[in-house]
Design a protein around this motif. Sequence first.
Motif, mmCIF file in Angstrom:
data_model
loop_
_atom_site.group_PDB
_atom_site.id
_atom_site.type_symbol
_atom_site.label_atom_id
_atom_site.label_comp_id
_atom_site.label_asym_id
_atom_site.label_seq_id
_atom_site.Cartn_x
_atom_site.Cartn_y
_atom_site.Cartn_z
ATOM 1 N N GLY A 174 6.435 6.483 2.882
ATOM 2 C CA GLY A 174 5.740 6.001 1.698
ATOM 3 C C GLY A 174 6.617 5.247 0.730
ATOM 4 O O GLY A 174 6.777 5.653 -0.419
ATOM 5 N N VAL A 175 7.189 4.155 1.160
ATOM 6 C CA VAL A 175 8.105 3.401 0.320
ATOM 7 C C VAL A 175 7.407 2.888 -0.934
ATOM 8 O O VAL A 175 7.882 3.093 -2.054
ATOM 9 C CB VAL A 175 8.738 2.233 1.115
ATOM 10 C CG1 VAL A 175 9.582 1.365 0.213
ATOM 11 C CG2 VAL A 175 9.552 2.750 2.267
ATOM 12 N N ASN A 176 6.291 2.250 -0.770
ATOM 13 C CA ASN A 176 5.593 1.692 -1.927
ATOM 14 C C ASN A 176 5.068 2.777 -2.852
ATOM 15 O O ASN A 176 5.146 2.657 -4.075
ATOM 16 C CB ASN A 176 4.441 0.791 -1.478
ATOM 17 C CG ASN A 176 4.946 -0.474 -0.852
ATOM 18 O OD1 ASN A 176 6.020 -0.951 -1.200
ATOM 19 N ND2 ASN A 176 4.182 -1.010 0.073
ATOM 20 N N PHE A 177 4.529 3.825 -2.259
ATOM 21 C CA PHE A 177 3.998 4.926 -3.048
ATOM 22 C C PHE A 177 5.101 5.564 -3.893
ATOM 23 O O PHE A 177 4.936 5.794 -5.091
ATOM 24 C CB PHE A 177 3.349 5.955 -2.124
ATOM 25 C CG PHE A 177 2.870 7.186 -2.817
ATOM 26 C CD1 PHE A 177 1.750 7.133 -3.636
ATOM 27 C CD2 PHE A 177 3.533 8.388 -2.673
ATOM 28 C CE1 PHE A 177 1.303 8.268 -4.294
ATOM 29 C CE2 PHE A 177 3.098 9.523 -3.320
ATOM 30 C CZ PHE A 177 1.977 9.460 -4.133
ATOM 31 N N MET A 178 6.224 5.862 -3.274
ATOM 32 C CA MET A 178 7.331 6.491 -4.000
ATOM 33 C C MET A 178 7.938 5.537 -5.026
ATOM 34 O O MET A 178 8.361 5.958 -6.093
ATOM 35 C CB MET A 178 8.418 6.965 -3.027
ATOM 36 C CG MET A 178 8.086 8.268 -2.344
ATOM 37 S SD MET A 178 7.653 9.585 -3.509
ATOM 38 C CE MET A 178 9.165 9.758 -4.417
ATOM 39 N N ASN A 179 7.975 4.262 -4.708
ATOM 40 C CA ASN A 179 8.495 3.282 -5.652
ATOM 41 C C ASN A 179 7.649 3.262 -6.917
ATOM 42 O O ASN A 179 8.175 3.215 -8.032
ATOM 43 C CB ASN A 179 8.542 1.907 -5.000
ATOM 44 C CG ASN A 179 9.315 0.913 -5.822
ATOM 45 O OD1 ASN A 179 10.166 1.290 -6.627
ATOM 46 N ND2 ASN A 179 9.032 -0.353 -5.627
ATOM 47 N N MET A 234 18.518 7.589 -6.986
ATOM 48 C CA MET A 234 19.339 6.580 -6.302
ATOM 49 C C MET A 234 19.417 6.867 -4.807
ATOM 50 O O MET A 234 19.585 5.944 -4.007
ATOM 51 C CB MET A 234 20.733 6.532 -6.908
ATOM 52 C CG MET A 234 20.816 5.807 -8.236
ATOM 53 S SD MET A 234 20.207 4.109 -8.131
ATOM 54 C CE MET A 234 21.494 3.376 -7.148
ATOM 55 N N THR A 235 19.290 8.108 -4.429
ATOM 56 C CA THR A 235 19.313 8.462 -3.012
ATOM 57 C C THR A 235 18.155 7.793 -2.290
ATOM 58 O O THR A 235 18.336 7.251 -1.188
ATOM 59 C CB THR A 235 19.222 9.989 -2.847
ATOM 60 O OG1 THR A 235 20.223 10.604 -3.628
ATOM 61 C CG2 THR A 235 19.385 10.392 -1.405
ATOM 62 N N LEU A 236 16.974 7.788 -2.871
ATOM 63 C CA LEU A 236 15.827 7.131 -2.270
ATOM 64 C C LEU A 236 16.057 5.636 -2.147
ATOM 65 O O LEU A 236 15.758 5.033 -1.108
ATOM 66 C CB LEU A 236 14.550 7.411 -3.057
ATOM 67 C CG LEU A 236 13.290 6.749 -2.523
ATOM 68 C CD1 LEU A 236 12.957 7.297 -1.145
ATOM 69 C CD2 LEU A 236 12.138 6.933 -3.457
ATOM 70 N N ILE A 237 16.628 5.055 -3.162
ATOM 71 C CA ILE A 237 16.898 3.620 -3.130
ATOM 72 C C ILE A 237 17.878 3.285 -2.020
ATOM 73 O O ILE A 237 17.719 2.289 -1.311
ATOM 74 C CB ILE A 237 17.408 3.153 -4.509
ATOM 75 C CG1 ILE A 237 16.271 3.293 -5.531
ATOM 76 C CG2 ILE A 237 17.906 1.709 -4.449
ATOM 77 C CD1 ILE A 237 16.694 3.114 -6.956
#
Length: 121
Positions: free
Chosen positions: A47-52, A114-117
């Motif tokens: 879920g990249v967009n969702f989490m962003n 930052m870990t997600l990024i």
Amino acid sequence: MFICIPVGPIGLISVQRSIVEGRLIGMLSGIGAALSDSIYCTLAVFGVNFMNDILKKYSYIINEATGLLFIIIGFNIFIKSNNKDIGLVKNISEQDKRISKFTSTFLMGLSNPMTLIIFIT
């Protein structure tokens, strides 16, 4: 051996705990950090967009919670270093100590967006 040393504040906390408190506590700290990284990795995959959107929407709350967490940890380190002189150290069971070390690194890793990024890139 030096290639496997983790970098970053959470990795350094795990190394410090391994040196000071033993291999088991260090390993549990590392597992807590790895679990939080695994959660971010899974979120990045599914879920990249969702989490962003969530990170953008709640970035202020996330930053405040992270700052508060680091203040609490710093305060505990300060108190524990002073407790040796005045004898106020509580008797904590080994099980509670292990859970505490695992949970603290897990929450520190989880509170770092930052870990997600990094996983997204």
